[in-house]
Design an enzyme around this catalytic site. Structure first.
Site, mmCIF file in Angstrom:
data_model
loop_
_atom_site.group_PDB
_atom_site.id
_atom_site.type_symbol
_atom_site.label_atom_id
_atom_site.label_comp_id
_atom_site.label_asym_id
_atom_site.label_seq_id
_atom_site.Cartn_x
_atom_site.Cartn_y
_atom_site.Cartn_z
ATOM 1 N N ARG A 35 103.583 9.197 24.995
ATOM 2 C CA ARG A 35 104.647 8.254 25.356
ATOM 3 C C ARG A 35 105.889 8.436 24.469
ATOM 4 N NH1 ARG A 35 101.319 2.748 27.151
ATOM 5 N NH2 ARG A 35 101.292 3.312 29.362
ATOM 6 N N LYS A 195 86.580 0.139 43.351
ATOM 7 C CA LYS A 195 86.464 -1.005 44.262
ATOM 8 C C LYS A 195 87.597 -1.097 45.277
ATOM 9 C CE LYS A 195 83.873 -3.989 41.132
ATOM 10 N NZ LYS A 195 83.851 -5.308 40.468
ATOM 11 N N GLY A 352 95.634 5.152 35.200
ATOM 12 C CA GLY A 352 94.904 5.588 34.005
ATOM 13 C C GLY A 352 93.790 6.579 34.265
ATOM 14 N N GLY A 375 99.694 0.161 35.596
ATOM 15 C CA GLY A 375 99.915 -1.013 36.445
ATOM 16 C C GLY A 375 101.208 -0.970 37.226
#
Length: 395
Positions: A35, A195, A352, A375
């Protein structure tokens, strides 16, 4: 569409630069400086153009000031990456921050303390926003990874000061806009992971945009069960079978192609190198679990990649952390990377687990763009409004 550094007058200006320095630290040392490396070009450009670079970032989830989550540790690491001195201020607002900024010369770089040491950061408190805004003349956001947060140093500052996208943010927005808003078609999406329940918004938005939807990972088991296949002990959200059928019906009505596994690698236990076998998806035994896609499924997905022009990828095909259940993800990733290198495919990936899987396959640098935003990347794909992006739009 977005204001960038190309439109900014930086010389002599105090530039509040929002970066994401929330890097992994183990035993007091930075475990991964990706980063920092990604924002280095923006920092260097502002400094070279005579701006005073004032770095703003959060680090961890502190509940008030906490020396274990201080950005002081990171200033030397930023300096090493940039090969320039980086000063540090022991607060991000108030007298300490102001004194450090007043001592700066054009081209200097200063890292302010963790913005989350103040409750006003996450609540986007107007008084805290005013305190931050008093420190700068210009606001530059180079942290797409927090663009989905309506925080003071992301959204609030963008409403107070002239605001621009940094180069990393610009690159990310260009890549994501290209892949979902103006793609070269056919456009395919690979959606994997555990999921269906966590990716309902994603599936809904992608169905409206893509030509082909490839479903893998644990979530594919829910779709296979919805088609009447027994999935044994596999991860499966049985309560969502009607939802899976609804998604498949919508896809059919819209003329979208859905690609599901036709064979699978199954084992009786979830462990590395557990005894496994390849079976057709209608032949999973009651005591077995699906841990990866099989060779025919891999071949099918690779044939899909060969006939599309653009690919967006979020989520692995199997339990890629465990051998031999990483084969599906790795082989598809290698095929996508080869097509990208040959100029036949535009590939944008993120999330991720996806980044970890592509790193494991050794193909990250051969994809068109790999987002480390997590996210924010997922919310963009879901079609949600990102506060940190909205404030950058050219009025």
């Amino acid at each position: 569409m977005f204001r960038t550094l190309d439109q900014a007058d930086l010389k002599g200006k105090r530039v509040l630069l929002r970066v994401d320095l929330n890097v992994p630290v183990e035993n007091g040392k930075i475990a991964d400086s990706t980063r920092i490396e990604r924002v280095a070009p923006t920092i260097g450009e502002i400094a070279d153009k005579g701006g005073k670079v004032i770095l703003l970032s959060h680090f961890g989830r502190p509940n008030g000031p906490d020396p274990t989550q201080s950005l002081k540790l990171l200033a030397p690491a930023i300096a090493r990456v940039l090969k320039r001195p980086v000063a540090f201020a022991e607060d991000c607002v108030g007298e300490k921050a102001l004194a450090a900024i007043n001592a700066m010369k054009p081209g200097d770089i200063l890292c302010l303390e963790n913005t989350r040491f103040h409750a006003g950061e996450e609540s986007n408190d107007p008084a805290f926003v005013d305190q931050l805004a008093a420190l700068g003349d210009i606001f530059v956001n180079d942290a797409f990874s927090v663009a989905h947060r309506a925080h003071a140093s992301v959204d609030g500052l963008g409403r107070k000061l002239p605001t621009y996208a940094g180069r990393t943010m610009q690159e990310e927005l260009d890549a994501l806009t290209k892949v979902l808003e103006t793609p070269t078609r056919p456009l395919a999406a690979i959606v994997g992971g555990a999921k269906v329940s966590t990716k309902l918004d994603l599936l809904g938005n992608l169905l409206a945009k893509v030509d082909i939807l490839v479903i893998g990972g644990g979530m594919a088991n829910t779709f296979l069960a919805a088609l009447g296949h027994a999935v044994g002990k596999s991860l499966c959200e049985h309560e969502l079978l009607p939802t899976a059928r609804e998604i498949m019906a919508k896809a059919k009505a819209k003329g979208r192609e859905i690609v599901l596994p036709v064979d699978a690698v199954v084992a009786k236990e979830f462990a590395a190198n557990a005894p496994s076998r390849v079976v057709a998806v209608d032949s999973v035994a009651p005591d077995e679990m699906i841990l990866d896609v099989g060779p025919r499924s891999i071949e099918h997905v690779c044939s899909v990649l060969a006939r599309v022009k653009t690919l967006v990828w979020n989520g692995p095909f199997g339990a890629f952390e465990l051998e031999p259940f990483d084969t599906g993800t790795v082989e598809v990733a290698e095929a996508a990377a080869e097509l990208t290198a040959a100029g036949k495919l535009v590939t944008v990936a993120g999330g991720g687990d996806t980044v970890s899987a592509l790193n494991r396959a050794g193909v990250t640098d051969r994809f068109t763009y790999v987002s480390t935003a997590g996210g924010a990347f997922l919310e963009w794909l879901e079609g949600k409004i990102l506060p940190g992006v909205e404030v950058l739009r050219a009025k």
